[in-house]
Design a protein around this motif. Structure first.
Motif, PDB file in Angstrom:
ATOM      1  N   GLN A  30     -57.637  -3.610 -96.498  1.00 46.30           N
ATOM      2  CA  GLN A  30     -57.730  -4.292 -95.205  1.00 46.30           C
ATOM      3  C   GLN A  30     -57.205  -5.705 -95.411  1.00 46.30           C
TER       4      GLN A  30
ATOM      5  N   GLY B 263     -48.677  -7.904 -88.303  1.00 47.18           N
ATOM      6  CA  GLY B 263     -49.031  -6.573 -87.813  1.00 47.18           C
ATOM      7  C   GLY B 263     -50.112  -5.920 -88.656  1.00 47.18           C
ATOM      8  N   TRP B 264     -50.010  -6.044 -89.972  1.00 47.00           N
ATOM      9  CA  TRP B 264     -51.003  -5.446 -90.868  1.00 47.00           C
ATOM     10  C   TRP B 264     -52.394  -6.030 -90.647  1.00 47.00           C
TER      11      TRP B 264
ATOM     12  N   LYS C 161     -53.839  -6.752 -88.069  1.00 42.46           N
ATOM     13  CA  LYS C 161     -54.490  -6.205 -86.868  1.00 42.46           C
ATOM     14  C   LYS C 161     -54.967  -4.775 -87.070  1.00 42.46           C
ATOM     15  N   LEU C 162     -54.664  -4.200 -88.238  1.00 43.97           N
ATOM     16  CA  LEU C 162     -55.049  -2.812 -88.515  1.00 43.97           C
ATOM     17  C   LEU C 162     -56.387  -2.759 -89.249  1.00 43.97           C
TER      18      LEU C 162
ATOM     19  N   HIS D 183     -55.776   1.869-100.374  1.00 43.71           N
ATOM     20  CA  HIS D 183     -55.953   1.455 -98.982  1.00 43.71           C
ATOM     21  C   HIS D 183     -56.642   0.094 -98.952  1.00 43.71           C
TER      22      HIS D 183
ATOM     23  N   SER E  44     -57.066  -0.684 -91.593  1.00 44.35           N
ATOM     24  CA  SER E  44     -56.694  -0.464 -92.996  1.00 44.35           C
ATOM     25  C   SER E  44     -55.245   0.012 -93.054  1.00 44.35           C
ATOM     26  N   LEU E  45     -54.674  -0.053 -94.232  1.00 46.97           N
ATOM     27  CA  LEU E  45     -53.328   0.466 -94.437  1.00 46.97           C
ATOM     28  C   LEU E  45     -53.199   0.965 -95.867  1.00 46.97           C
TER      29      LEU E  45
ATOM     30  N   SER F 267     -46.844   1.719 -96.752  1.00 47.09           N
ATOM     31  CA  SER F 267     -46.542   0.614 -95.842  1.00 47.09           C
ATOM     32  C   SER F 267     -45.439  -0.268 -96.410  1.00 47.09           C
TER      33      SER F 267
END
Length: 474
Positions: A468, A161-162, A164-165, A466, A167-168, A173
């Motif tokens: 990616q 899932g991460w 596909k983002l 943050h 950034s997080l 998270s």
């Protein structure tokens, strides 16, 4: 009339002067450790809470260690306290649980956990029961027999899932992931099916807890209490439903503790609910903070990432089926990974202090710590000691190749020590090892924003780190 007022004022001055003198010079049958008690009532709390933009031992502790030595007195949150960074003395104290000291929590934390829980957990039989029950569900045997593949699957799904983002934010998270995972293990809580928005439950939780315990709307501590109540409400709903319908039976920690209510009188509704809250809080904070720091440190040390990757790729290549899951034997073989985990734990020193209360006068180095005083052992001062760890602020996993068990017994306490060593220590280390396995074998990452590390005095990350996350073939 003026003479009466002058007499009253004079009397007040005498009383106040005597009170201040007694505050600064507490009664003691022997000689108190050196130090200062600070301002009456407040003590030196404000200095203790000053943030520090560094991984180093907080300035409050470091300055006083330089001035007074490894053991000094102070006053925090209205309590007389002795702070220790002396590994020999700390080791001795941890072995004297129930004889010279007992576990103690600051009022702010006691209110969060529930005062009944903090009071009862000091009783040896209750502590032993809770520890053994926790170990039966998340200890080494449970990890070896069933939890290892569960952790690998859960972490792998989260990474998918991460990736596909765009950034997080790492800490938040990780906290959400760990909360969901441990809540499912302990109370079979399924966050996806429940529809609850738990993302905000533990966001910046420890930062709020470490502020002054002023419960007024708008303060950090008030927000912390509000978040606590959300989690307690969630646990209460699950608990009450399970109690009404025992046939549901999940085989989890909650099932066992409900069954034990028939024989253990201390297991009241309120006690169980707040024990559950405490376990969730303890699990998410250590792991999420340490792994966030590890990602930051690994980002700055490509050589460490390279050796980690080589170790884990070698594990996969040695399998008959490259797609089979991790085995316990493979986990135990991750020598360099264990070094990375230990080094991250050493530098993180997540707990600002390990607290005890003296139940007898304690003699140390010619000084007396009076009965009833609080005692704080500071992990960062011990784990960042340059006399034990060369260049202590450097992230150097290779240093663990030459450190003996005798050294770590007294100078490495990320999970406490003695009979109250955290029951979730093995779970935390296995989780971090599996997380690193999935990360370096299938993904790569880049820090795109943030990166500040600080102590507040809890470990913090400023505006967050943050990143990616991308799959290796992307």
């Amino acid at each position: 009339m003026w003479s009466v007022w002058l007499s009253v004022i004079s009397l007040l001055i005498v009383i106040s002067t005597h009170w201040v003198y007694r505050w600064r010079n507490p009664k003691c049958k022997g000689k108190l450790p050196p130090g200062s008690m600070g301002i009456p009532l407040i003590g030196e709390t404000l200095d203790f809470l000053v943030s520090n933009n560094s991984l180093d031992t907080p300035p409050f502790i470091k300055k006083r260690m330089m001035k007074f030595g490894p053991i000094f007195r102070t006053s925090l949150a209205g309590r007389p306290m002795v702070v220790s960074s002396d590994p020999e003395f700390n080791y001795y104290v941890f072995q004297q649980e129930g004889k010279l000291v007992e576990q103690w929590y600051m009022d702010s934390f006691s209110k969060l956990l529930g005062q009944d829980v903090t009071r009862l957990s000091n009783q040896r039989n209750i502590h032993k029961y809770l520890r053994n029950t926790i170990l039966s569900h998340v200890g080494p045997e449970a990890l070896k027999d069933k939890l290892l593949p569960y952790l690998e699957d859960a972490i792998s799904q989260k990474f998918q899932g991460w990736s596909k983002l765009p950034s997080l934010e790492v800490k938040k998270s990780l906290a959400v992931m760990i909360f969901k995972l441990t809540a499912k293990l302990l109370i079979s809580y399924d966050a996806e099916k429940s529809g609850d928005n738990i993302d905000d439950f533990f966001s910046n939780f420890m930062e709020g807890f470490m502020k002054l315990p002023i419960n007024i709307p708008g303060t950090a501590y008030h927000k912390c209490l509000q978040k606590r109540q959300k989690v307690v409400n969630l646990i209460t709903n699950i608990y009450e439903e399970r109690k009404r319908n025992p046939e549901i039976g999940k085989g989890d920690f909650l099932d066992q503790i409900l069954m034990d209510m028939k024989t253990e009188t201390f297991l009241t509704d309120k006690f169980i609910i707040y024990v559950m809250f405490g376990l969730l809080l303890a699990s998410f904070e250590t792991i999420s903070s340490t792994l966030t720091l590890a990602i930051k440190l690994l980002s700055d040390k490509p050589k460490v990432v390279q050796e980690l990757t080589e170790e884990h790729e070698a594990i996969i290549k040695s399998r008959e089926d490259a797609n089979s899951g991790l085995t316990w034997k493979e986990y135990k073989s991750m020598t360099f990974t264990h070094n990375v985990v230990n080094e991250s734990l050493r530098l993180a020193s997540v707990a600002p202090g390990i607290l005890r209360k003296t139940i007898q006068d304690i003699e140390v180095n010619g000084y007396t710590i009076p009965k009833g005083w609080s005692l704080m052992v500071v992990p960062s001062a011990i784990q960042l000691n340059p006399n034990i760890y060369e260049d202590p602020l450097s992230f150097d996993p290779w240093r663990w190749q030459g450190i003996s068990a005798n050294v770590t017994a007294k100078n490495f306490i990320p999970f406490g020590a003695g009979m109250r060593t955290c029951a979730g220590a093995d779970f935390s280390k296995v989780f971090m090892g599996v997380f690193l396995h999935v990360l370096v074998t299938k993904y790569r990452w880049t820090i795109i924003k943030g990166g500040q590390v600080m102590r507040t005095p809890a470990l913090g990350f400023g505006d967050g780190i943050h990143i990616q996350v991308l799959t290796k073939h992307a």
